[in-house]
Motif scaffolding. Structure first.
Motif, PDB file in Angstrom:
ATOM      1  N   THR A  16       0.824  -1.208   0.000  1.00 35.08           N
ATOM      2  CA  THR A  16       0.000   0.000   0.000  1.00 35.08           C
ATOM      3  C   THR A  16       0.857   1.256   0.000  1.00 35.08           C
ATOM      4  O   THR A  16       0.633   2.170  -0.794  1.00 35.08           O
ATOM      5  CB  THR A  16      -0.954   0.000   1.213  1.00 35.08           C
ATOM      6  N   ASP A  32      -6.313   0.265  -3.404  1.00 38.76           N
ATOM      7  CA  ASP A  32      -5.918  -0.713  -2.399  1.00 38.76           C
ATOM      8  C   ASP A  32      -7.093  -1.679  -2.303  1.00 38.76           C
ATOM      9  O   ASP A  32      -8.198  -1.283  -1.938  1.00 38.76           O
ATOM     10  CB  ASP A  32      -5.657  -0.038  -1.053  1.00 38.76           C
ATOM     11  N   ASP A  34      -8.010  -4.141  -0.331  1.00 33.84           N
ATOM     12  CA  ASP A  34      -8.680  -4.290   0.958  1.00 33.84           C
ATOM     13  C   ASP A  34      -9.522  -3.061   1.299  1.00 33.84           C
ATOM     14  O   ASP A  34     -10.651  -3.175   1.781  1.00 33.84           O
ATOM     15  CB  ASP A  34      -7.677  -4.583   2.073  1.00 33.84           C
ATOM     16  N   GLU A  35      -8.994  -1.856   1.033  1.00 37.03           N
ATOM     17  CA  GLU A  35      -9.762  -0.633   1.280  1.00 37.03           C
ATOM     18  C   GLU A  35     -10.988  -0.573   0.383  1.00 37.03           C
ATOM     19  O   GLU A  35     -12.067  -0.153   0.807  1.00 37.03           O
ATOM     20  CB  GLU A  35      -8.884   0.607   1.049  1.00 37.03           C
ATOM     21  N   TYR A  36     -10.839  -1.013  -0.851  1.00 38.81           N
ATOM     22  CA  TYR A  36     -11.939  -1.045  -1.806  1.00 38.81           C
ATOM     23  C   TYR A  36     -13.048  -1.964  -1.290  1.00 38.81           C
ATOM     24  O   TYR A  36     -14.236  -1.627  -1.354  1.00 38.81           O
ATOM     25  CB  TYR A  36     -11.415  -1.524  -3.162  1.00 38.81           C
ATOM     26  N   VAL A  38     -13.625  -2.786   1.848  1.00 42.01           N
ATOM     27  CA  VAL A  38     -14.236  -2.146   3.024  1.00 42.01           C
ATOM     28  C   VAL A  38     -15.256  -1.098   2.571  1.00 42.01           C
ATOM     29  O   VAL A  38     -16.377  -1.040   3.098  1.00 42.01           O
ATOM     30  CB  VAL A  38     -13.154  -1.533   3.938  1.00 42.01           C
ATOM     31  N   GLU A  39     -14.891  -0.282   1.584  1.00 44.05           N
ATOM     32  CA  GLU A  39     -15.814   0.740   1.083  1.00 44.05           C
ATOM     33  C   GLU A  39     -17.044   0.102   0.444  1.00 44.05           C
ATOM     34  O   GLU A  39     -18.167   0.558   0.634  1.00 44.05           O
ATOM     35  CB  GLU A  39     -15.109   1.645   0.072  1.00 44.05           C
ATOM     36  N   THR A  44     -15.395  -3.790   7.962  1.00 43.16           N
ATOM     37  CA  THR A  44     -13.942  -3.941   8.007  1.00 43.16           C
ATOM     38  C   THR A  44     -13.561  -5.352   7.581  1.00 43.16           C
ATOM     39  O   THR A  44     -14.401  -6.266   7.604  1.00 43.16           O
ATOM     40  CB  THR A  44     -13.397  -3.690   9.428  1.00 43.16           C
TER      41      THR A  44
END
Length: 172
Positions: A16, A32, A34-36, A38-39, A44
């Motif tokens: 990242t 990212d 994982d962030e994608y 989560v969004e 989480t």
């Protein structure tokens, strides 16, 4: 022709951090994975893993398909994306896959395991994951960049790999 950069590697390898900086320098969009997720889900990764690892991996596979549809992007994957070869096949169609190979001792020295669902059981789990995954990262990578020095040096190494790869065309 490859029109995206895909970074794979262990949790804590720098995917990242390096990916954000590199995408900015290349003037391309950064994702990212994982962030994608989560969004997209509103949960989480730890919450998603509460439904089981397979549940999370299914969402991750769908995310691979979604992100593979973009051009001129840099995608930092989750560390376990290599657990399903179909994910790599999807990302590899138009993406140059680069393995960020950071020595496990360096990861152990500074990773905060409390925010990583598969590492919540302690650093021994990281060693186990490393043993399980290292060969897969090497197998699936088209290029390997060691992350064992200054971040600027590592970014320059990645840029050199991209520049020297005749199958990559990033329009920035």
């Amino acid at each position: 022709m490859k029109n995206k950069i895909v970074i794979i590697g262990m949790p804590g390898s720098g995917k990242t951090t390096l990916g954000k900086m590199l995408a900015e320098e290349l003037n391309i969009k950064f994702f990212d994975m994982d962030e994608y997720i989560v969004e997209k889900t509103g949960k989480t990764t730890i919450q998603l893993f509460e439904n089981g690892e397979e549940f999370f991996r299914d969402i991750e596979s769908e995310t691979c398909k979604e992100l593979a549809g973009y051009s001129n992007v840099l995608i930092s994957t989750g560390g376990g994306v290599i657990k399903r070869k179909a994910n790599i096949d999807t990302l590899n169609k138009e993406g140059l896959i680069i393995f960020i190979d950071r020595p496990v001792d360096n990861i152990l020295g500074d990773v905060d395991v409390s925010f990583r669902p598969l590492l919540k059981d302690g650093k021994e789990k990281l060693l186990k994951l490393y043993d399980e995954r290292y060969a897969l990262y090497n197998e699936y990578a088209e290029e390997i960049v060691k992350n064992d020095s200054d971040i600027r040096v590592v970014i320059d190494k990645i840029k050199e790999v991209i520049d020297n790869n005749e199958n990559v065309s990033i329009n920035n």
